[in-house]
Write a protein that holds these residues in place. Structure first.
Motif, PDB file in Angstrom:
ATOM      1  N   GLN A  45     -11.529  -9.916 -27.474  1.00  0.00           N
ATOM      2  CA  GLN A  45     -10.368  -9.606 -28.301  1.00  0.00           C
ATOM      3  C   GLN A  45      -9.117 -10.303 -27.779  1.00  0.00           C
ATOM      4  O   GLN A  45      -8.319 -10.822 -28.551  1.00  0.00           O
ATOM      5  CB  GLN A  45     -10.112  -8.094 -28.339  1.00  0.00           C
ATOM      6  CG  GLN A  45     -11.004  -7.339 -29.271  1.00  0.00           C
ATOM      7  CD  GLN A  45     -10.666  -7.601 -30.729  1.00  0.00           C
ATOM      8  OE1 GLN A  45      -9.546  -7.874 -31.096  1.00  0.00           O
ATOM      9  NE2 GLN A  45     -11.686  -7.520 -31.550  1.00  0.00           N
ATOM     10  N   ARG A  46      -8.936 -10.321 -26.452  1.00  0.00           N
ATOM     11  CA  ARG A  46      -7.763 -10.978 -25.872  1.00  0.00           C
ATOM     12  C   ARG A  46      -7.750 -12.464 -26.176  1.00  0.00           C
ATOM     13  O   ARG A  46      -6.722 -13.038 -26.529  1.00  0.00           O
ATOM     14  CB  ARG A  46      -7.735 -10.761 -24.369  1.00  0.00           C
ATOM     15  CG  ARG A  46      -7.332  -9.377 -23.990  1.00  0.00           C
ATOM     16  CD  ARG A  46      -7.191  -9.232 -22.504  1.00  0.00           C
ATOM     17  NE  ARG A  46      -6.844  -7.858 -22.187  1.00  0.00           N
ATOM     18  CZ  ARG A  46      -7.224  -7.251 -21.092  1.00  0.00           C
ATOM     19  NH1 ARG A  46      -7.947  -7.889 -20.196  1.00  0.00           N
ATOM     20  NH2 ARG A  46      -6.867  -6.009 -20.857  1.00  0.00           N
ATOM     21  N   VAL A  47      -8.909 -13.092 -26.032  1.00  0.00           N
ATOM     22  CA  VAL A  47      -8.997 -14.528 -26.309  1.00  0.00           C
ATOM     23  C   VAL A  47      -8.762 -14.791 -27.788  1.00  0.00           C
ATOM     24  O   VAL A  47      -7.992 -15.689 -28.156  1.00  0.00           O
ATOM     25  CB  VAL A  47     -10.361 -15.090 -25.843  1.00  0.00           C
ATOM     26  CG1 VAL A  47     -10.535 -16.523 -26.288  1.00  0.00           C
ATOM     27  CG2 VAL A  47     -10.493 -14.976 -24.334  1.00  0.00           C
ATOM     28  N   LEU A  48      -9.386 -14.009 -28.659  1.00  0.00           N
ATOM     29  CA  LEU A  48      -9.197 -14.201 -30.096  1.00  0.00           C
ATOM     30  C   LEU A  48      -7.746 -13.983 -30.505  1.00  0.00           C
ATOM     31  O   LEU A  48      -7.227 -14.704 -31.360  1.00  0.00           O
ATOM     32  CB  LEU A  48     -10.102 -13.247 -30.887  1.00  0.00           C
ATOM     33  CG  LEU A  48     -11.554 -13.654 -31.024  1.00  0.00           C
ATOM     34  CD1 LEU A  48     -12.329 -12.570 -31.760  1.00  0.00           C
ATOM     35  CD2 LEU A  48     -11.690 -14.972 -31.731  1.00  0.00           C
ATOM     36  N   HIS A  49      -7.082 -13.012 -29.893  1.00  0.00           N
ATOM     37  CA  HIS A  49      -5.687 -12.757 -30.230  1.00  0.00           C
ATOM     38  C   HIS A  49      -4.811 -13.948 -29.837  1.00  0.00           C
ATOM     39  O   HIS A  49      -3.928 -14.355 -30.593  1.00  0.00           O
ATOM     40  CB  HIS A  49      -5.206 -11.485 -29.540  1.00  0.00           C
ATOM     41  CG  HIS A  49      -3.858 -11.048 -29.981  1.00  0.00           C
ATOM     42  ND1 HIS A  49      -3.603 -10.568 -31.242  1.00  0.00           N
ATOM     43  CD2 HIS A  49      -2.672 -11.042 -29.337  1.00  0.00           C
ATOM     44  CE1 HIS A  49      -2.319 -10.271 -31.345  1.00  0.00           C
ATOM     45  NE2 HIS A  49      -1.731 -10.554 -30.206  1.00  0.00           N
ATOM     46  N   VAL A  55     -14.346 -24.607 -19.820  1.00  0.00           N
ATOM     47  CA  VAL A  55     -13.400 -24.299 -20.888  1.00  0.00           C
ATOM     48  C   VAL A  55     -12.079 -23.829 -20.287  1.00  0.00           C
ATOM     49  O   VAL A  55     -12.049 -23.235 -19.219  1.00  0.00           O
ATOM     50  CB  VAL A  55     -13.936 -23.215 -21.857  1.00  0.00           C
ATOM     51  CG1 VAL A  55     -15.142 -23.697 -22.614  1.00  0.00           C
ATOM     52  CG2 VAL A  55     -14.232 -21.932 -21.140  1.00  0.00           C
ATOM     53  N   THR A  56     -10.994 -24.130 -21.002  1.00  0.00           N
ATOM     54  CA  THR A  56      -9.662 -23.677 -20.635  1.00  0.00           C
ATOM     55  C   THR A  56      -8.974 -23.211 -21.904  1.00  0.00           C
ATOM     56  O   THR A  56      -8.814 -23.989 -22.843  1.00  0.00           O
ATOM     57  CB  THR A  56      -8.847 -24.820 -19.990  1.00  0.00           C
ATOM     58  OG1 THR A  56      -9.578 -25.355 -18.892  1.00  0.00           O
ATOM     59  CG2 THR A  56      -7.500 -24.321 -19.521  1.00  0.00           C
ATOM     60  N   CYS A  57      -8.574 -21.961 -21.931  1.00  0.00           N
ATOM     61  CA  CYS A  57      -7.873 -21.414 -23.088  1.00  0.00           C
ATOM     62  C   CYS A  57      -6.373 -21.557 -22.852  1.00  0.00           C
ATOM     63  O   CYS A  57      -5.841 -21.037 -21.877  1.00  0.00           O
ATOM     64  CB  CYS A  57      -8.243 -19.948 -23.290  1.00  0.00           C
ATOM     65  SG  CYS A  57      -7.485 -19.229 -24.757  1.00  0.00           S
ATOM     66  N   GLY A  61      -3.236 -20.588 -30.208  1.00  0.00           N
ATOM     67  CA  GLY A  61      -3.807 -21.147 -28.990  1.00  0.00           C
ATOM     68  C   GLY A  61      -4.996 -22.054 -29.274  1.00  0.00           C
ATOM     69  O   GLY A  61      -5.487 -22.148 -30.402  1.00  0.00           O
ATOM     70  N   ARG A  62      -5.468 -22.725 -28.248  1.00  0.00           N
ATOM     71  CA  ARG A  62      -6.602 -23.649 -28.348  1.00  0.00           C
ATOM     72  C   ARG A  62      -7.522 -23.451 -27.144  1.00  0.00           C
ATOM     73  O   ARG A  62      -7.076 -23.032 -26.091  1.00  0.00           O
ATOM     74  CB  ARG A  62      -6.140 -25.101 -28.323  1.00  0.00           C
ATOM     75  CG  ARG A  62      -5.083 -25.455 -29.323  1.00  0.00           C
ATOM     76  CD  ARG A  62      -5.749 -26.046 -30.550  1.00  0.00           C
ATOM     77  NE  ARG A  62      -4.784 -26.580 -31.497  1.00  0.00           N
ATOM     78  CZ  ARG A  62      -4.221 -25.888 -32.469  1.00  0.00           C
ATOM     79  NH1 ARG A  62      -4.486 -24.626 -32.592  1.00  0.00           N
ATOM     80  NH2 ARG A  62      -3.393 -26.445 -33.310  1.00  0.00           N
ATOM     81  N   ILE A  63      -8.791 -23.792 -27.307  1.00  0.00           N
ATOM     82  CA  ILE A  63      -9.733 -23.815 -26.192  1.00  0.00           C
ATOM     83  C   ILE A  63     -10.094 -25.274 -25.940  1.00  0.00           C
ATOM     84  O   ILE A  63     -10.747 -25.912 -26.767  1.00  0.00           O
ATOM     85  CB  ILE A  63     -10.992 -22.982 -26.483  1.00  0.00           C
ATOM     86  CG1 ILE A  63     -10.639 -21.506 -26.640  1.00  0.00           C
ATOM     87  CG2 ILE A  63     -12.000 -23.150 -25.351  1.00  0.00           C
ATOM     88  CD1 ILE A  63     -11.813 -20.612 -26.932  1.00  0.00           C
ATOM     89  N   LEU A  64      -9.647 -25.786 -24.809  1.00  0.00           N
ATOM     90  CA  LEU A  64      -9.982 -27.145 -24.401  1.00  0.00           C
ATOM     91  C   LEU A  64     -11.299 -27.093 -23.638  1.00  0.00           C
ATOM     92  O   LEU A  64     -11.570 -26.119 -22.929  1.00  0.00           O
ATOM     93  CB  LEU A  64      -8.875 -27.707 -23.517  1.00  0.00           C
ATOM     94  CG  LEU A  64      -7.468 -27.643 -24.105  1.00  0.00           C
ATOM     95  CD1 LEU A  64      -6.449 -28.081 -23.072  1.00  0.00           C
ATOM     96  CD2 LEU A  64      -7.378 -28.484 -25.352  1.00  0.00           C
ATOM     97  N   CYS A  72     -10.565 -16.250 -20.029  1.00  0.00           N
ATOM     98  CA  CYS A  72     -11.403 -17.001 -20.964  1.00  0.00           C
ATOM     99  C   CYS A  72     -12.410 -17.804 -20.144  1.00  0.00           C
ATOM    100  O   CYS A  72     -12.121 -18.900 -19.679  1.00  0.00           O
ATOM    101  CB  CYS A  72     -10.551 -17.920 -21.836  1.00  0.00           C
ATOM    102  SG  CYS A  72     -11.523 -18.862 -23.015  1.00  0.00           S
ATOM    103  N   THR A  73     -13.574 -17.225 -19.938  1.00  0.00           N
ATOM    104  CA  THR A  73     -14.603 -17.875 -19.139  1.00  0.00           C
ATOM    105  C   THR A  73     -15.606 -18.583 -20.043  1.00  0.00           C
ATOM    106  O   THR A  73     -15.580 -18.427 -21.269  1.00  0.00           O
ATOM    107  CB  THR A  73     -15.347 -16.839 -18.283  1.00  0.00           C
ATOM    108  OG1 THR A  73     -15.980 -15.905 -19.161  1.00  0.00           O
ATOM    109  CG2 THR A  73     -14.389 -16.120 -17.351  1.00  0.00           C
TER     110      THR A  73
END
Length: 85
Positions: A8-12, A33-35, A18-21, A46-47
């Motif tokens: 939920q935190r990542v999706l928010h 990955v890096t959020c 935001g982006r996930i590189l 974000c693991t």
């Protein structure tokens, strides 16, 4: 759909822009990955495991090799949170 607190935190963060590189191995699998939030800060929880769960549930997507963003299904699934800025 059951979505954990960390998901939920990542999706928010992604819903706010935001982006996930990501980094890929020579075999094509995502290895790192890096959020990054819309402010340029890095989200530490974000693991790779959380990223894979979000991808498996089709809550994030990448178009034409761009960084991963929240999908339409992800937008519908994320619970609203107060934005305490």
């Amino acid at each position: 759909m059951n979505i954990s607190k960390h998901e939920q935190r990542v999706l928010h963060a992604l819903a706010q822009g935001g982006r996930i590189l990501y980094e890929r191995a020579p075999n094509g699998r995502v290895t790192e990955v890096t959020c990054v939030t819309r402010d340029g800060l890095i989200l530490s929880n974000c693991t790779l495991e959380i990223f894979r769960r979000l991808k498996r549930k089709r809550l994030v997507e990448s178009r034409m090799s761009s960084p991963y963003q929240i999908s339409e299904k992800g937008r519908r699934s994320v619970r609203s949170q107060a934005d305490n800025r």
